[in-house]
Design an enzyme around this catalytic site. Structure first.
Site, PDB file in Angstrom:
ATOM      1  CG  ASP A   1     -10.450 -36.230  30.396  1.00 25.49           C
ATOM      2  OD1 ASP A   1     -11.203 -37.006  30.991  1.00 25.49           O
ATOM      3  OD2 ASP A   1     -10.228 -36.279  29.168  1.00 25.49           O
TER       4      ASP A   1
ATOM      5  CD  GLU B   1     -14.862 -41.066  29.375  1.00 21.85           C
ATOM      6  OE1 GLU B   1     -15.536 -40.489  28.518  1.00 21.85           O
ATOM      7  OE2 GLU B   1     -13.634 -40.878  29.508  1.00 21.85           O
ATOM      8  CD  GLU B   2     -10.354 -40.404  28.242  1.00 24.22           C
ATOM      9  OE1 GLU B   2     -10.687 -40.460  27.037  1.00 24.22           O
ATOM     10  OE2 GLU B   2     -10.244 -39.350  28.866  1.00 24.22           O
TER      11      GLU B   2
ATOM     12  CG  ASP C   1     -16.154 -36.897  30.969  1.00 26.24           C
ATOM     13  OD1 ASP C   1     -15.023 -36.404  31.203  1.00 26.24           O
ATOM     14  OD2 ASP C   1     -16.290 -37.942  30.331  1.00 26.24           O
TER      15      ASP C   1
ATOM     16  CG  HIS D   1      -7.427 -36.365  25.780  1.00 32.22           C
ATOM     17  ND1 HIS D   1      -8.322 -36.622  24.764  1.00 32.22           N
ATOM     18  CD2 HIS D   1      -8.065 -36.669  26.921  1.00 32.22           C
ATOM     19  CE1 HIS D   1      -9.454 -37.067  25.292  1.00 32.22           C
ATOM     20  NE2 HIS D   1      -9.324 -37.100  26.598  1.00 32.22           N
TER      21      HIS D   1
HETATM   22 ZN    ZN Z   1     -10.727 -37.715  27.929  1.00 34.66          ZN
END
Ligand code: ZN
Length: 208
Positions: A28, A62-63, A85, A172
């Site tokens: 990710d 993005e995060e 995503d 994550h």
């Molecule tokens: Zn993420």
């Protein structure tokens, strides 16, 4: 131990588990970058000429608030945005399927239903999946998708947007995990969707 033990070289490196699971930190969203690059490679390799201009962008930040997507959508001013995503494999421990819905690795790309998702574009993607026998799953989000889709959809007076997600376990963490078939099917689904879009195609709800 002899052989190709990844752990001796670099515990932080990409590795393949049981032949079909990709494991690494920051899949990710490095995998998103890989998948959209593969779409570009396939278009070129198969000499496909699209009847519209195509921008493939891998957005930063993005995060921390979809900032890269906010910037690039203002620059490009797209008519349509197909976003990818990762999403949770909700069968992972500590995720509640009752509130998150059920999506799992190995069962195909995840197509979102959400306020930021344009229904006609989403239905077209579902048609493409069905016609090409690409397995897929569905996910519903109430207010936000939590992805760049939100930034594209509400920019420039509204952009027809859709979200095709790659299911991922242990998001994550340093051992994020996705399945090879899902990666291949997200690529296939985006690729075939692009081939299905016509120039100046309207996704409007009012003039069908
Ligand atoms: Zn993420």
């Amino acid at each position: 131990m002899a052989g190709n033990s990844y752990s001796q070289r670099d515990p932080d490196s990409f590795h393949i588990l049981n032949k079909d699971k990709f494991v690494c930190r920051a899949i990710d969203n490095r995998m998103g970058g890989f998948m959209i690059a593969e779409v570009a490679r396939l278009l070129k390799k198969n000499k496909k000429k699209l009847p519209f201009g195509l921008y493939i962008t891998n957005s930063v930040q993005e995060e921390v608030g979809l900032r890269g997507a906010e910037m690039i959508t203002k620059t490009i001013r797209p008519n349509v945005a197909i976003v990818t995503d990762v999403c949770h494999d909700t069968t992972t421990p500590m995720i509640n399927k009752k509130t998150q819905g059920e999506t799992a690795i190995g069962k195909g790309p995840v197509i979102s239903y959400a306020p930021a998702v344009q229904n006609n574009l989403r239905e077209m993607i579902i048609d493409v999946a069905e016609k090409n026998k690409i397995p897929f799953q569905r996910m519903a989000s109430s207010r936000f998708t939590g992805t760049d889709t939100d930034a594209f959809a509400y920019s420039n007076g509204g952009v027809a947007s859709a979200l095709i997600s790659l299911p991922l376990r242990y998001m994550h963490t340093t051992v994020e995990m996705v399945e090879r078939n899902d990666v291949e099917n997200v690529i296939k689904l985006i690729y075939n969707t692009l081939l299905n879009i016509k120039n100046k195609q309207s996704f409007s709800y009012f003039n069908k």
